[in-house]
Every structure is written in structure tokens, then in C-alpha cells.
Design a protein around this motif. Sequence first.
Motif, PDB file in Angstrom:
ATOM      1  N   ALA A  62      -0.350   2.645  -3.438  1.00 34.57           N
ATOM      2  CA  ALA A  62      -1.696   3.172  -3.201  1.00 34.57           C
ATOM      3  C   ALA A  62      -1.614   4.578  -2.614  1.00 34.57           C
ATOM      4  O   ALA A  62      -0.533   5.132  -2.455  1.00 34.57           O
ATOM      5  CB  ALA A  62      -2.466   2.235  -2.279  1.00 34.57           C
ATOM      6  N   ALA A 108      -6.437   4.670   0.877  1.00 40.67           N
ATOM      7  CA  ALA A 108      -6.360   3.201   0.848  1.00 40.67           C
ATOM      8  C   ALA A 108      -5.668   2.676   2.104  1.00 40.67           C
ATOM      9  O   ALA A 108      -6.092   1.669   2.687  1.00 40.67           O
ATOM     10  CB  ALA A 108      -5.627   2.727  -0.404  1.00 40.67           C
ATOM     11  N   LEU A 123       0.827  -1.211   0.000  1.00 36.68           N
ATOM     12  CA  LEU A 123       0.000   0.000   0.000  1.00 36.68           C
ATOM     13  C   LEU A 123       0.862   1.262   0.000  1.00 36.68           C
ATOM     14  O   LEU A 123       0.559   2.229  -0.706  1.00 36.68           O
ATOM     15  CB  LEU A 123      -0.937  -0.004   1.206  1.00 36.68           C
ATOM     16  N   ALA A 130      -9.253  -3.151   0.547  1.00 33.41           N
ATOM     17  CA  ALA A 130      -8.244  -2.164   0.944  1.00 33.41           C
ATOM     18  C   ALA A 130      -6.920  -2.434   0.264  1.00 33.41           C
ATOM     19  O   ALA A 130      -6.095  -1.552   0.137  1.00 33.41           O
ATOM     20  CB  ALA A 130      -8.074  -2.175   2.452  1.00 33.41           C
TER      21      ALA A 130
END
Length: 128
Positions: free
Chosen positions: A57, A61, A53, A118
Motif C-alpha cells: 500500500a 493507507a 501495508l 485501511a
Amino acid sequence: MAHPTRFRMYYEDEDLWLHFETDEEGWAARHIEIRGKDARPVTAASLEEVLHLRDHADIPAMLRYEHRYGVLAEGPLDGWQDQPHAAELTAEEFDRLWAVARRTLEGRAGLTEPAEPAVPTGLADEAS
């Protein structure tokens, strides 16, 4: 370099069982927290997912991930053996707890959040 370890310990002040799987450097690779009073998982976070992430991201997120799975412990986990109720776990024991915690948190999140994952499909379920 240390070998990966799986262990648990208890924080009486917060009535939490903490379970960790460490990487070779002694940092949390996977982290589970289970509330003692009702044995309900409150955290099941993974270093691999957090790093993905961070690199791929955006902040929303990451916030969705933390809301669903909790925050991964940071720093070396030295001295765990001296904590109350500390015990080493087998890979099978840890993986069983991980699978239950992830299913519970994913189910809870489905009731309160949009269905959008997620993390990319497959990462969240990889260890289950």
C-alpha cells in the motif's frame, strides 16, 4: 527462539493497560492498549497488517491504519514480567480482548473516516 507469549502490563503515568501477543522473536505480533479511566481501547494493531501495508500500500493507507488502530509497538518486549501489574494471559483471554478492541475501533472509525478499509478485506477481521 522464544515461544509466542500473551501478557499485559500497566503504565500508571499514562493510565494505560498494554496487552501484547509476541512472535517467536519476542516482538509484538498484536498490540492492544486500553485506557484505564474508561476501559476504552485506543490501540489494536497487528504486525501482519502493518507488514502487508508496508509491502502493498501507500503512505496514506498506512496513516489511515494508524489513525484507526494505533501504532504497533516496536522492539523486543523483554522484561515485561517486572512491570506493574504484569500477568501472562491465555490465548482465549487475549483473543477476547482483541475482538472487543477491534470492534470498538472499527465502529469509532466509521463515524470519523470514510468507509474505505485501511487494509484489504479480511485482514482486519481475521483475528476477531
